[in-house]
Design an enzyme around this catalytic site. Structure first.
Site, PDB file in Angstrom:
ATOM      1  N   HIS A 260      28.676  15.037   0.772  1.00 28.58           N
ATOM      2  CA  HIS A 260      30.136  14.989   0.760  1.00 28.58           C
ATOM      3  C   HIS A 260      30.623  15.942  -0.331  1.00 28.58           C
ATOM      4  O   HIS A 260      30.362  15.733  -1.514  1.00 28.58           O
ATOM      5  CB  HIS A 260      30.604  13.567   0.467  1.00 28.58           C
ATOM      6  CG  HIS A 260      32.081  13.467   0.250  1.00 28.58           C
ATOM      7  ND1 HIS A 260      32.985  13.654   1.250  1.00 28.58           N
ATOM      8  CD2 HIS A 260      32.796  13.213  -0.867  1.00 28.58           C
ATOM      9  CE1 HIS A 260      34.205  13.513   0.770  1.00 28.58           C
ATOM     10  NE2 HIS A 260      34.114  13.242  -0.521  1.00 28.58           N
ATOM     11  N   ASP A 262      33.886  17.489  -1.972  1.00 31.79           N
ATOM     12  CA  ASP A 262      35.341  17.468  -2.075  1.00 31.79           C
ATOM     13  C   ASP A 262      35.865  18.893  -2.071  1.00 31.79           C
ATOM     14  O   ASP A 262      35.469  19.716  -2.901  1.00 31.79           O
ATOM     15  CB  ASP A 262      35.761  16.756  -3.354  1.00 31.79           C
ATOM     16  CG  ASP A 262      35.515  15.261  -3.282  1.00 31.79           C
ATOM     17  OD1 ASP A 262      35.941  14.646  -2.295  1.00 31.79           O
ATOM     18  OD2 ASP A 262      34.892  14.705  -4.211  1.00 31.79           O
ATOM     19  N   ASP A 372      35.221   9.063   2.447  1.00 29.75           N
ATOM     20  CA  ASP A 372      35.805   8.874   1.120  1.00 29.75           C
ATOM     21  C   ASP A 372      37.324   8.914   1.086  1.00 29.75           C
ATOM     22  O   ASP A 372      37.903   8.938   0.017  1.00 29.75           O
ATOM     23  CB  ASP A 372      35.249   9.953   0.170  1.00 29.75           C
ATOM     24  CG  ASP A 372      35.575   9.681  -1.285  1.00 29.75           C
ATOM     25  OD1 ASP A 372      35.597   8.502  -1.682  1.00 29.75           O
ATOM     26  OD2 ASP A 372      35.822  10.638  -2.035  1.00 29.75           O
ATOM     27  N   HIS A 576      41.697  14.866   0.757  1.00 29.52           N
ATOM     28  CA  HIS A 576      41.962  13.565   0.146  1.00 29.52           C
ATOM     29  C   HIS A 576      41.895  13.517  -1.368  1.00 29.52           C
ATOM     30  O   HIS A 576      42.008  12.420  -1.949  1.00 29.52           O
ATOM     31  CB  HIS A 576      41.045  12.487   0.763  1.00 29.52           C
ATOM     32  CG  HIS A 576      39.588  12.661   0.457  1.00 29.52           C
ATOM     33  ND1 HIS A 576      38.678  13.039   1.408  1.00 29.52           N
ATOM     34  CD2 HIS A 576      38.878  12.503  -0.683  1.00 29.52           C
ATOM     35  CE1 HIS A 576      37.476  13.101   0.870  1.00 29.52           C
ATOM     36  NE2 HIS A 576      37.580  12.777  -0.401  1.00 29.52           N
TER      37      HIS A 576
END
Length: 998
Positions: A260, A262, A372, A576
């Protein structure tokens, strides 16, 4: 665990800690190191290798915060290392790692002399393979400041390049050749797996005793004075323990390689581009030797970055995708927030994401992958289905601070009744290292274990990237069929979902939003970023509409590529940790500047189309991009500008009144709303003891995660700002100025001549720290529920706090409006840029109940951006009594899509007409395939079955219903096209996309 067991484990741990690491490399040899520091922002490989390099020694400091240093490493593998059985040479690097995880400190990317990428260097992935005898490598080292200490939530200057400093923050500890002893490395993996397993086994069971005994024998077999010569004997002692098969009823885990990443967070977007390259290169390097390893990566944006900036790496990714080993998942442009993006924006996340994967790889992801994001809109199941996807995965709801979700595998039902097969990995992390503790937790927590046997575990270093490591693959292989452990198989998300869905034919159903009982502050942090998003979404809507109408009516060229690029920019910023306001200062400074550029370009597109449509002239016109009539202009058309007389404030001795034919508004000498009479019913909506329009200032000191969280305790620590410093009249506006703390606010009250709604325009100079500001509207309305606009409809949430689930929703999200109602009588509160709300029930001064609705304006967290929300802000709200849901929808559109005044020669008929105000046109554009067909996206907005007729304002030769990607589907709403009208039979909140051929 028994005392003797502890003693045995201490011996094992000593071997692992002190004996094996020095023996991991049988020999080492030096390399020649030169370095060049990039003066400012990163440069491409071709530019870097043209610079002058200086000698550099291990032990030397390097890397200012956010700076880049290139190392040129040359050397030769010693002849004596050739063909030594059980060994291989590798470069070993320690950039000065501080012990925290990958992705949150220094990283590097390794290049060959031809510019092709070898792999990355990370804190848990420090080895670089050696290809041949001669060594010639270029290492791009990123001095990203370590954030190991920032999770104490202290304000830090490191998140802003301008305040981060220039002193080096790292020291090169190691860069040399090493001859890896593969048997020592394998023993390390054997022991790590079995040592972890011992901790999970019942100490009174046979398996525990036998594994512990085997580990003890392995320690005895390895001679500290001759590790290389005895390590094979140590492995042999563990063979039987590793070969013992798992129980037939063991839980089955599909282990999916993952990282993951970001798209921005504690680093800027430009650094994410490099993080993705590092992680993806690590993955491709692993695939050289691990044939059954599958890596899943979401976010088409990240793939697009690789295509743009690292084309050689992207071509290797393309081959791996074709082989089924590199799995695009999610089908979205980024892993976006799902609470705040508007209807069309959330749809476009799928349109742009899926279209990229289809165009580049011929692959369509069917699983939506959002591990997430901070809660999930109740509109998402229908959007997922409309995009052609089948499955949904997240892990984040396990962060709930009050209630535990009762399911891990279930059907999630959206507001329109669409159900999507959903999985929450019970391992409770999307960054697993496949440890025995994590595998045991997955089996222990799996809520559906009585009916199903499968769960998914995403493994690999994430958040800041890094990805899976060879150690994790080794762990998966050792636990594929291991007594005392769940069974682990390497696989893909699609493989897991297909198997899980086939196994569990009738899973339970969860209906409505997946509300995260945590991170509630994300609805309001970084208000300027949120305003940029809201404005961009509505400008994009208007630009597509007017450009479409211009093409249909005049034959003008439709700016398809410009609009698509602008959409992708806006979609990126819905990631996000950007739109929710939880990134470092650098990210939000860039976001605000980007939104300004987007707005300028969209206004230029709008202006060009409108001038083409109305021609040169002096008639006062109004262009209305909203699907309801506004400002005298028809819906989706251009008409004569309205000239309704303004409602002027009148002094009455005690304050001021706005007298409108529908409502009588009273404002007292403090600048607070003390009267709101609905003249049609005679109903007074304000209790003078609890006036409206008051600013409420709260302490905002969450227990942790400053920008993310609002704690319920701080809601009791508020002050009502009642005193006014000055009240003046400016034309049709009553202007109230207040000072508080280090801040000031100007509230401008006016009444909309058409609707009679009371508007409050707020100009705020915000200088507080760890405070939160709301504007409150206590209403004489006993509401059971509050309706809040979300994508393609609205949700109703209880106002009471009967259960822990109700009480946990003390801050909620809404788009352009909320509505509270007593029976059929409702009051709408609309806004032009805010998302966070709270609605509570409170006693009135007459003993009756009242409903207090508040809109959250700004916050002032210290972490990760100590300057968050400081400075100037503007907000606009309105209060509309007697509002139906349809009126609330119209009021939200009026504030966000006001009619645009212009001059021209002629009015322009609407592009479309609808005969039902309960059906909202969300988007009008030309088809993505360049055919010239008109695409219309609309939805039923009131939550009830209805029939509507759509009349195109152009000659349509045919109409079909499509999915979001404009592919024909079986008609579910489209009934017939008799004459010029298209009949639509819509179910509650149904989302429909139509293609009208021209």
């Amino acid at each position: 665990m028994h005392r003797n067991d502890h003693l045995a484990l201490q011996r094992i741990d000593r071997l692992v800690r002190d004996r094996l690491p020095p023996a991991l490399h049988r020999e080492t040899a030096p390399v020649t190191i030169e370095a060049w520091e990039v003066p400012d922002e990163p440069v491409l490989f071709a530019e870097a290798i043209r610079q002058e390099y200086a000698p550099f020694a291990v032990g030397t400091e390097w890397g200012k915060p956010w700076g880049t240093v290139w190392f040129h490493v040359t050397g030769r593998v010693p002849d004596s290392w050739r063909d030594v059985p059980g060994t291989r040479p590798e470069i070993v690097v320690d950039l000065g790692f501080d012990g925290s995880g990958p992705g949150f400190q220094a990283e590097a990317l390794v290049f060959r002399p031809d510019g092709s990428i070898v792999k990355a260097i990370e804190p848990r992935n420090t080895a670089v393979p050696v290809e041949g005898d001669e060594i010639d490598l270029w290492i791009e080292a990123a001095g990203n400041p370590s954030v190991a200490g920032t999770f104490t939530f202290a304000a830090t200057p490191l998140g802003d390049k301008r305040t981060a400093g220039t002193e080096p923050v790292y020291r090169l500890r190691r860069l040399e050749l090493g001859l890896l002893d593969e048997t020592v490395w394998e023993l390390q993996q054997d022991i790590w797996t079995l040592r972890g397993l011992v901790e999970q086994l019942d100490p009174d069971r046979t398996r525990h005793a036998r594994v512990l005994a085997a580990l003890g024998r392995a320690v005895d077999a390895v001679d500290p004075d001759d590790v290389a010569g005895t390590v094979a004997a140590g492995r042999a002692e563990l063979r039987d323990a590793l070969d013992a098969p798992a129980s037939a009823t063991s839980h089955q885990l599909t282990a999916v390689g993952h990282a993951h990443i970001d798209s921005a967070w504690l680093w800027p977007v430009r650094e994410t581009v490099r993080k993705v390259a590092r992680t993806f290169s690590n993955v491709l390097d692993l695939m050289r030797t691990e044939d059954d390893f599958v890596f899943a990566a979401s976010s088409a944006q990240q793939y697009a970055w690789m295509k743009q900036h690292y084309p050689e790496l992207f071509e290797r990714m393309r081959r791996a995708v074709a082989e089924g080993r590199f799995a695009p998942v999610g089908g979205m442009w980024v892993e976006s927030d799902t609470n705040m993006p508007g209807s069309e924006a959330l749809a476009r996340q799928f349109v742009e994401g899926k279209r990229f994967f289809l165009e580049e790889f011929g692959v369509e992801p069917l699983e939506v992958w959002l591990p997430d994001s901070f809660g999930y809109s109740a509109a998402l199941p229908q959007i997922i289905a409309a995009a052609g996807s089948r499955w949904f995965l997240t892990q984040k709801i396990s962060w709930n601070e009050t209630n535990r979700m009762p399911h891990h595998t279930f059907l999630w039902e959206g507001i329109d009744g669409t159900r999507v097969f959903t999985h929450f990995p019970p391992v409770d992390t999307y960054n697993s290292d496949l440890s025995a503790a994590e595998l045991a937790r997955a089996e222990r927590q799996f809520a559906e274990k009585a009916h199903a046997t499968h769960s998914l575990v995403p493994f690999g270093w994430g958040d800041g990237g890094g990805g899976p490591t060879r150690e994790m693959i080794a762990a998966a292989r050792r636990t594929a069929d291991l007594e005392g452990s769940p069974k682990v198989r390497l696989g893909s998300p699609a493989q897991f979902f297909a198997d899980a869905e086939a196994e569990y034919a009738a899973p339970p159903v969860w209906s409505g939003e997946l509300y995260l009982e945590y991170h509630r502050g994300t609805y309001s942090a970084q208000a300027r970023t949120k305003r940029g998003n809201r404005e961009s979404e509505h400008l994009l809507r208007a630009a597509e509409l007017w450009a479409t109408l211009d093409t249909v009516r005049t034959g003008a060229t439709y700016p398809a590529e410009r609009l698509r690029a602008l959409w992708q920019t806006v979609l990126l910023h819905q990631f996000h940790d950007i739109l929710p306001g939880t990134s470092i200062a650098w990210v939000h400074q860039e976001a605000e500047a980007t939104y300004a550029r987007v707005a300028d370009e969209l206004r230029e597109i709008i202006d060009t189309a409108l001038r083409s449509l109305v021609g040169e002239g002096e008639r006062a016109l109004a262009a209305n991009a909203a699907p309801v009539a506004l400002g005298g202009a028809p819906a989706l058309g251009v008409g004569a500008a309205a000239s309704a007389p303004a409602v002027l404030p009148e002094s009455d001795g005690d304050g001021w009144r706005f007298r409108h034919p529908r409502f009588d508004w009273a404002i007292d000498a403090r600048g607070l709303v003390v009267g709101a009479v609905d003249l049609a019913t005679g109903r007074e909506l304000i209790d003078p003891a609890h006036p409206g329009g008051a600013l409420h200032l709260f302490r905002d000191t969450p227990r942790d995660w400053d920008a993310w969280n609002i704690d319920v305790e701080d809601g009791a620590l508020g002050t009502v700002l009642e005193a006014a410093d000055e009240i003046t009249v400016d034309g049709a506006e009553l202007v109230v100025r207040r000072r508080f703390g280090s801040s000031s606010a100007e509230q401008r009250y006016r009444v909309d001549p058409a609707s009679g709604a009371l508007e409050v325009a707020l100009r705020l100079d915000w200088r507080e720290r760890q405070k939160m500001l709301k504007i409150a509207f206590p209403l004489r309305v006993r509401a059971e529920r509050a309706e809040s606009e979300i994508q393609f409809g609205h949700v109703s949430r209880p106002v009471h706090m009967n259960t822990t689930w109700d009480a946990a929703r003390f801050e909620t999200v809404a788009h352009r409006w909320i509505r509270v109602a007593e029976g059929e009588y409702g009051v709408a509160i609309a806004n032009d840029a805010m998302y966070g709300h709270d609605v509570q029930r409170a006693p009135g001064s007459d003993g009756g109940a009242r409903t207090v609705a508040r809109v959250t304006l700004v916050r002032a967290p210290l972490f990760p951006d100590p300057e968050a929300d400081q400075g100037a802000h503007t907000f606009r709200l309105s209060v509309l009594p007697g509002a139906t849901v349809a009126a609330a929808v119209a009021e939200g559109l009026r504030l966000n899509l006001p009619a645009v005044p212009l001059q021209g020669a002629r009015e322009v008929d609407a592009l479309l007409e609808l005969d039902d105000p309960g059906v909202v046109v969300e988007a009008v554009k030309l088809a993505d395939d360049g055919s010239g067909d008109v695409i219309v996206r609309l939805y039923e907005a009131l939550g009830s079955t209805r029939t509507a007729h759509l009349v195109p304002g152009f000659r349509a030769t045919g109409v079909v219903q499509t999915d979001l990607l404009e592919r024909p589907i079986a008609a579910t709403a489209l009934r017939d096209a008799a004459g010029d009208a298209v009949r639509l039979d819509l179910s509650p909140f149904q989302l429909v996309t139509l293609r009208l051929a021209r």
